[in-house]
Design a protein around this motif. Sequence first.
Motif, PDB file in Angstrom:
ATOM      1  N   ARG A   1      26.826  38.724  26.590  1.00 46.94           N
ATOM      2  CA  ARG A   1      27.041  39.382  27.878  1.00 46.94           C
ATOM      3  C   ARG A   1      28.273  38.806  28.586  1.00 46.94           C
ATOM      4  O   ARG A   1      28.990  39.515  29.297  1.00 46.94           O
ATOM      5  CB  ARG A   1      25.808  39.222  28.768  1.00 46.94           C
ATOM      6  CG  ARG A   1      24.638  40.098  28.347  1.00 46.94           C
ATOM      7  CD  ARG A   1      23.583  40.163  29.445  1.00 46.94           C
ATOM      8  NE  ARG A   1      22.994  38.846  29.701  1.00 46.94           N
ATOM      9  CZ  ARG A   1      21.902  38.391  29.110  1.00 46.94           C
ATOM     10  NH1 ARG A   1      21.279  39.141  28.208  1.00 46.94           N
ATOM     11  NH2 ARG A   1      21.419  37.183  29.411  1.00 46.94           N
ATOM     12  N   MET A   2      28.526  37.507  28.375  1.00 51.23           N
ATOM     13  CA  MET A   2      29.677  36.874  29.032  1.00 51.23           C
ATOM     14  C   MET A   2      30.992  37.468  28.552  1.00 51.23           C
ATOM     15  O   MET A   2      31.964  37.558  29.317  1.00 51.23           O
ATOM     16  CB  MET A   2      29.663  35.364  28.768  1.00 51.23           C
ATOM     17  CG  MET A   2      28.565  34.603  29.510  1.00 51.23           C
ATOM     18  SD  MET A   2      28.517  32.865  29.034  1.00 51.23           S
ATOM     19  CE  MET A   2      30.174  32.343  29.472  1.00 51.23           C
ATOM     20  N   PHE A   3      31.060  37.884  27.301  1.00 50.03           N
ATOM     21  CA  PHE A   3      32.300  38.401  26.736  1.00 50.03           C
ATOM     22  C   PHE A   3      32.240  39.915  26.511  1.00 50.03           C
ATOM     23  O   PHE A   3      32.999  40.446  25.704  1.00 50.03           O
ATOM     24  CB  PHE A   3      32.610  37.685  25.402  1.00 50.03           C
ATOM     25  CG  PHE A   3      32.887  36.226  25.578  1.00 50.03           C
ATOM     26  CD1 PHE A   3      34.140  35.781  25.961  1.00 50.03           C
ATOM     27  CD2 PHE A   3      31.882  35.287  25.376  1.00 50.03           C
ATOM     28  CE1 PHE A   3      34.396  34.435  26.132  1.00 50.03           C
ATOM     29  CE2 PHE A   3      32.126  33.929  25.541  1.00 50.03           C
ATOM     30  CZ  PHE A   3      33.388  33.507  25.923  1.00 50.03           C
ATOM     31  N   SER A   4      31.369  40.593  27.228  1.00 47.00           N
ATOM     32  CA  SER A   4      31.266  42.041  27.106  1.00 47.00           C
ATOM     33  C   SER A   4      32.259  42.737  28.027  1.00 47.00           C
ATOM     34  O   SER A   4      32.876  42.112  28.907  1.00 47.00           O
ATOM     35  CB  SER A   4      29.844  42.494  27.445  1.00 47.00           C
ATOM     36  OG  SER A   4      29.547  42.214  28.804  1.00 47.00           O
ATOM     37  N   LEU A   5      32.408  44.039  27.823  1.00 49.92           N
ATOM     38  CA  LEU A   5      33.300  44.828  28.672  1.00 49.92           C
ATOM     39  C   LEU A   5      32.848  44.794  30.125  1.00 49.92           C
ATOM     40  O   LEU A   5      33.679  44.726  31.041  1.00 49.92           O
ATOM     41  CB  LEU A   5      33.334  46.279  28.161  1.00 49.92           C
ATOM     42  CG  LEU A   5      34.133  47.277  29.013  1.00 49.92           C
ATOM     43  CD1 LEU A   5      35.601  46.869  29.081  1.00 49.92           C
ATOM     44  CD2 LEU A   5      33.978  48.688  28.453  1.00 49.92           C
TER      45      LEU A   5
ATOM     46  N   LEU B   1      34.037  41.674  31.800  1.00 53.84           N
ATOM     47  CA  LEU B   1      35.466  41.735  32.102  1.00 53.84           C
ATOM     48  C   LEU B   1      35.728  42.582  33.346  1.00 53.84           C
ATOM     49  O   LEU B   1      36.579  42.238  34.182  1.00 53.84           O
ATOM     50  CB  LEU B   1      36.223  42.303  30.897  1.00 53.84           C
ATOM     51  CG  LEU B   1      36.256  41.419  29.645  1.00 53.84           C
ATOM     52  CD1 LEU B   1      36.963  42.140  28.510  1.00 53.84           C
ATOM     53  CD2 LEU B   1      36.946  40.096  29.952  1.00 53.84           C
ATOM     54  N   VAL B   2      34.992  43.677  33.472  1.00 51.27           N
ATOM     55  CA  VAL B   2      35.145  44.527  34.653  1.00 51.27           C
ATOM     56  C   VAL B   2      34.690  43.784  35.899  1.00 51.27           C
ATOM     57  O   VAL B   2      35.322  43.875  36.965  1.00 51.27           O
ATOM     58  CB  VAL B   2      34.362  45.845  34.470  1.00 51.27           C
ATOM     59  CG1 VAL B   2      34.361  46.659  35.764  1.00 51.27           C
ATOM     60  CG2 VAL B   2      34.958  46.663  33.342  1.00 51.27           C
ATOM     61  N   GLU B   3      33.583  43.037  35.793  1.00 50.03           N
ATOM     62  CA  GLU B   3      33.111  42.261  36.933  1.00 50.03           C
ATOM     63  C   GLU B   3      34.143  41.206  37.346  1.00 50.03           C
ATOM     64  O   GLU B   3      34.356  40.951  38.535  1.00 50.03           O
ATOM     65  CB  GLU B   3      31.780  41.581  36.586  1.00 50.03           C
ATOM     66  CG  GLU B   3      30.615  42.538  36.390  1.00 50.03           C
ATOM     67  CD  GLU B   3      30.265  43.299  37.651  1.00 50.03           C
ATOM     68  OE1 GLU B   3      30.443  42.742  38.759  1.00 50.03           O
ATOM     69  OE2 GLU B   3      29.822  44.450  37.545  1.00 50.03           O
ATOM     70  N   LEU B   4      34.788  40.586  36.354  1.00 51.18           N
ATOM     71  CA  LEU B   4      35.834  39.603  36.647  1.00 51.18           C
ATOM     72  C   LEU B   4      37.008  40.275  37.354  1.00 51.18           C
ATOM     73  O   LEU B   4      37.557  39.751  38.336  1.00 51.18           O
ATOM     74  CB  LEU B   4      36.297  38.933  35.357  1.00 51.18           C
ATOM     75  CG  LEU B   4      37.450  37.924  35.488  1.00 51.18           C
ATOM     76  CD1 LEU B   4      37.048  36.760  36.392  1.00 51.18           C
ATOM     77  CD2 LEU B   4      37.882  37.434  34.110  1.00 51.18           C
ATOM     78  N   PHE B   5      37.386  41.444  36.854  1.00 48.15           N
ATOM     79  CA  PHE B   5      38.480  42.189  37.476  1.00 48.15           C
ATOM     80  C   PHE B   5      38.131  42.543  38.918  1.00 48.15           C
ATOM     81  O   PHE B   5      38.978  42.412  39.821  1.00 48.15           O
ATOM     82  CB  PHE B   5      38.756  43.454  36.665  1.00 48.15           C
ATOM     83  CG  PHE B   5      39.599  44.460  37.394  1.00 48.15           C
ATOM     84  CD1 PHE B   5      40.971  44.292  37.517  1.00 48.15           C
ATOM     85  CD2 PHE B   5      39.021  45.589  37.973  1.00 48.15           C
ATOM     86  CE1 PHE B   5      41.748  45.220  38.207  1.00 48.15           C
ATOM     87  CE2 PHE B   5      39.774  46.513  38.663  1.00 48.15           C
ATOM     88  CZ  PHE B   5      41.160  46.332  38.776  1.00 48.15           C
ATOM     89  N   LYS B   6      36.897  42.976  39.167  1.00 47.90           N
ATOM     90  CA  LYS B   6      36.491  43.335  40.525  1.00 47.90           C
ATOM     91  C   LYS B   6      36.510  42.114  41.446  1.00 47.90           C
ATOM     92  O   LYS B   6      36.930  42.215  42.614  1.00 47.90           O
ATOM     93  CB  LYS B   6      35.087  43.951  40.510  1.00 47.90           C
ATOM     94  CG  LYS B   6      35.021  45.334  39.903  1.00 47.90           C
ATOM     95  CD  LYS B   6      33.693  46.008  40.161  1.00 47.90           C
ATOM     96  CE  LYS B   6      32.540  45.214  39.598  1.00 47.90           C
ATOM     97  NZ  LYS B   6      31.244  45.863  39.810  1.00 47.90           N
ATOM     98  N   ALA B   7      36.052  40.981  40.930  1.00 44.58           N
ATOM     99  CA  ALA B   7      36.034  39.771  41.756  1.00 44.58           C
ATOM    100  C   ALA B   7      37.451  39.368  42.157  1.00 44.58           C
ATOM    101  O   ALA B   7      37.723  39.021  43.327  1.00 44.58           O
ATOM    102  CB  ALA B   7      35.348  38.637  41.002  1.00 44.58           C
ATOM    103  N   ILE B   8      38.378  39.396  41.194  1.00 46.84           N
ATOM    104  CA  ILE B   8      39.770  39.042  41.504  1.00 46.84           C
ATOM    105  C   ILE B   8      40.379  40.051  42.473  1.00 46.84           C
ATOM    106  O   ILE B   8      41.080  39.692  43.429  1.00 46.84           O
ATOM    107  CB  ILE B   8      40.593  38.978  40.204  1.00 46.84           C
ATOM    108  CG1 ILE B   8      40.067  37.853  39.295  1.00 46.84           C
ATOM    109  CG2 ILE B   8      42.074  38.779  40.504  1.00 46.84           C
ATOM    110  CD1 ILE B   8      40.717  37.803  37.928  1.00 46.84           C
TER     111      ILE B   8
END
Length: 379
Positions: free
Chosen positions: A137-141, A144-151
């Motif tokens: 789950r950590m390296f799922s799409l 990555l989207v959640e990381l993009f949203k946080a940034i």
Amino acid sequence: MAEEDTGQEKSQEPTQKRIQDARKKGDIARSKELTTLALLMASAAAALLFGGSVGQVMLDLFSFNFDLRRDELIDKAFMSYHLYRSLADAFLSLWSFFLLVTLAVIFSSVALGGWNFSGESLQPKGSRLDPIAGIKRMFSLKSLVELFKAIAKVLIVGAIAILAVYLLRPELMMLTSEAVRSAIDHSLTIIAWAFLVISAAMIFIVLVDVPFQLYDYNKKLKMTMQEIKDEMKSTEGKPEVKSKIRQLQYEMSQRKMMKEVPTADVVITNPTHYAVAIRYDQSKSDAPIVVAKGVDFMALKIREVAQEYEVTVLEAPALARALYYAAEIDEEVPSGLYTAVAQVLAYVFQLRDPSQSKTGARPPAEKELEIPPELRRDN
């Protein structure tokens, strides 16, 4: 059946049963960013609508609770009254604020996936403690989207917040020269508008998050061809079970049909292979109705019931075959057979009429019954 077990690609759109099963488990499309946006925007709107009145109430509460006489300070009853009065005034001034925010959160939560409650989603699941699944789950799409949203939230919201503070500097500096009550009202207005503008920055995040959540939810529920086949088998049941159900349904329909035979006006026979029971009630239908039909053994049972209840049985082989194949039970006879059936019913009604001479009543001959070539069956 999992995709990794079968090697099949999940390329098929989810069936309605798949979606319903997911909803029962509490698995529905949701956007946390949409709910956050609604919460922030509703809070800002409530602050603009009710901030002034709330501020005045709070000022009055400060005066009410800090401007006390000595005898009031040592009176426990009076202090209890102060506490009760303060809580009541605070609630009355804030209930509209909380109501608006609560409604915004509720409706934004169900806007994407609709209303749904599932007890299964509250149950503990051991699979959530699986470290391998957690790493996946950590390296799922989605991660990555959640990381993009946080940034994006930090950059966009932070930039707009800095811009808002910079543009509002003159008004903020003016607060020091205003009276207390005026400064409080003015500051609440500034804070509310700044909060509204900063909250509006979340719209950019929501425009990305909502489509992605819908896409990700649909992708998660997609099925392989084998899963669709397995679902069809489980839904339709085993062949022997379906056969038994069809048999029971057939028996029930036959029993219902036999109960209608006594209400018929005439039973037209082949004479042994086919039997069709006809009823004509001018007050209920414009044309004669087929109430029962059958072949071989069922035709025999229809004739037996007709004789038991003194229903007229008329031998007309060609008409019986035509009616059996062209007409359905509880439906009107085909228009092409109106004339032939009318001739038969005329004979039956003549037998029933006490004013008519029954000795003169003659059943229509086979050649007198008009049957269109397209409805005629020779066997």
